[in-house]
Motif scaffolding. Structure first.
Motif, PDB file in Angstrom:
ATOM      1  N   LYS A   2      -2.680   1.929 -69.288  1.00 48.01           N
ATOM      2  CA  LYS A   2      -1.457   2.488 -69.711  1.00 48.01           C
ATOM      3  C   LYS A   2      -0.949   2.456 -71.607  1.00 48.01           C
ATOM      4  O   LYS A   2      -0.280   1.229 -71.493  1.00 48.01           O
ATOM      5  CB  LYS A   2      -0.492   3.058 -68.415  1.00 48.01           C
ATOM      6  CG  LYS A   2      -0.960   3.369 -67.976  1.00 48.01           C
ATOM      7  CD  LYS A   2       0.407   3.928 -66.594  1.00 48.01           C
ATOM      8  CE  LYS A   2      -0.790   3.495 -64.661  1.00 48.01           C
ATOM      9  NZ  LYS A   2       0.608   3.603 -64.014  1.00 48.01           N
ATOM     10  N   ASP A   3      -0.451   3.789 -72.078  1.00 47.20           N
ATOM     11  CA  ASP A   3       0.083   3.580 -72.876  1.00 47.20           C
ATOM     12  C   ASP A   3       1.893   3.619 -73.112  1.00 47.20           C
ATOM     13  O   ASP A   3       2.338   3.376 -71.865  1.00 47.20           O
ATOM     14  CB  ASP A   3      -0.180   4.633 -74.363  1.00 47.20           C
ATOM     15  CG  ASP A   3       0.636   6.138 -73.720  1.00 47.20           C
ATOM     16  OD1 ASP A   3       1.395   5.727 -73.354  1.00 47.20           O
ATOM     17  OD2 ASP A   3      -0.525   6.970 -73.551  1.00 47.20           O
ATOM     18  N   ILE A  49      -4.826   5.316 -70.503  1.00 47.92           N
ATOM     19  CA  ILE A  49      -5.651   5.284 -71.489  1.00 47.92           C
ATOM     20  C   ILE A  49      -6.877   5.826 -71.927  1.00 47.92           C
ATOM     21  O   ILE A  49      -7.587   6.571 -72.308  1.00 47.92           O
ATOM     22  CB  ILE A  49      -5.348   4.291 -72.467  1.00 47.92           C
ATOM     23  CG1 ILE A  49      -4.205   3.164 -72.605  1.00 47.92           C
ATOM     24  CG2 ILE A  49      -6.318   3.750 -73.352  1.00 47.92           C
ATOM     25  CD1 ILE A  49      -4.170   1.700 -73.330  1.00 47.92           C
ATOM     26  N   HIS A  96      -7.091   8.647 -78.890  1.00 46.85           N
ATOM     27  CA  HIS A  96      -6.291   8.609 -77.746  1.00 46.85           C
ATOM     28  C   HIS A  96      -6.587   7.922 -77.060  1.00 46.85           C
ATOM     29  O   HIS A  96      -6.140   6.448 -76.734  1.00 46.85           O
ATOM     30  CB  HIS A  96      -5.958   9.586 -76.847  1.00 46.85           C
ATOM     31  CG  HIS A  96      -5.198   8.905 -75.667  1.00 46.85           C
ATOM     32  ND1 HIS A  96      -3.759   8.701 -75.469  1.00 46.85           N
ATOM     33  CD2 HIS A  96      -5.041   7.994 -73.785  1.00 46.85           C
ATOM     34  CE1 HIS A  96      -3.413   7.754 -74.531  1.00 46.85           C
ATOM     35  NE2 HIS A  96      -3.981   8.069 -74.019  1.00 46.85           N
ATOM     36  N   GLY A 133      -5.959   3.412 -77.508  1.00 45.23           N
ATOM     37  CA  GLY A 133      -5.864   2.622 -76.128  1.00 45.23           C
ATOM     38  C   GLY A 133      -6.648   1.226 -76.344  1.00 45.23           C
ATOM     39  O   GLY A 133      -6.481   0.468 -76.511  1.00 45.23           O
TER      40      GLY A 133
END
Length: 283
Positions: A178-179, A185, A201, A205
């Motif tokens: 996860k970001d 991600i 995005h 990631g």
């Protein structure tokens, strides 16, 4: 004479298709089912671990079908670099291999009547319609497609919990990344994060999680541009090619800068991969 039916789970190595495969086998029996996987050779190693454990839990061997090429080799053979709008890799390594398996092997050689099962949920009903239409018109004869997730309305979270808690199988590690905002991600676990349809995005990631894989994509893009003398890229900015090298140098290496963050947010807002179905995520 009516051919014997065989139930084929289109297994991507993800949670939904694993759950659908299990339900299919429980209903029709191992002797009447196939767990089908098309290998691009780019999968993350933990995906193979997950598939091995699912295979053991369900109790039938995975039937693996492969073109033999990886996505980059497909791009060079077709002289077209995959991007968010079109991915020849999925056409050649997934779709084409599936049709060969259905037409030449199951129907032609084994004289079986395949029925295909996909792990598509209610929120992707429009994709189910496209798949249904595709397999009705692109094989040597119409092939029935089924979407148990739409029929049962099971939620993705529910399925993941069942696999982890009831089956005792940890999901592929790509599901867990996860970001900084807690947003997942990778929207699917295919091709080890190197999916050309990923978007800004996704590639942010990939850079943060596996910078060495990001570098491989960057180098792949540069090799293609040099070999074919084309100004092309996986990503686009303002309607023009925006190389992964530029994305890294201008944005990703400066994520702590507030102005850069604003630019990145505007770029991520342009991501439209959710609207562009990739066959890799269907199975």
């Amino acid at each position: 004479m009516t051919r014997k039916q065989v139930h084929v789970a289109m297994f991507s190595g993800g949670a939904s298709s694993a759950f659908v495969a299990y339900q299919m086998v429980q209903r029709y029996g191992k002797e009447n089912c196939i767990l089908f996987f098309t290998n691009t050779t780019w999968e993350d190693e933990d995906n193979y671990r997950f598939m091995d454990e699912v295979e053991a839990y369900i109790g039938i061997k995975i039937t693996e079908w492969a073109d033999g090429r990886n996505p980059e080799e497909v791009f060079h053979d077709t002289r077209f670099l995959g991007n968010s709008r079109m991915a020849k890799c999925s056409e050649e390594l997934k779709v084409r291999q599936t049709i060969i398996f259905l037409d030449d092997y199951l129907i032609g050689k084994k004289n079986l009547q395949p029925i295909l099962y996909f792990g598509i949920g209610p929120h992707e009903a429009h994709r189910a319609e496209r798949l249904k239409d595709f397999y009705e018109h692109n094989c040597i004869e119409p092939i029935e497609t089924r979407f148990p997730m739409i029929e049962t309305f099971r939620e993705d979270k529910d399925i993941k919990e069942i696999i982890e808690k009831e089956w005792g199988i940890r999901l592929p590690r790509m599901y867990y990344f996860k970001d900084e905002k807690g947003v997942q991600i990778f929207n699917h676990a295919n091709c080890g994060g190197r999916c050309v349809r990923g978007g800004f995005h996704h590639y942010k990631g990939l850079y943060l999680v596996w910078p060495e894989r990001y570098k491989k994509q960057e180098e792949m893009e540069e090799r293609f541009k040099i070999k074919f003398d084309k100004n092309v890229s996986i990503l686009k900015r303002d309607g023009k090619p925006y190389s992964l090298k530029k994305y890294r140098e201008e944005i990703l290496e400066h994520l702590g800068n507030e102005d850069v963050q604003k630019v990145l947010q505007s770029l991520e807002a342009l991501d439209n991969t959710a609207e562009i179905p990739c066959v890799c995520t269907f199975s």
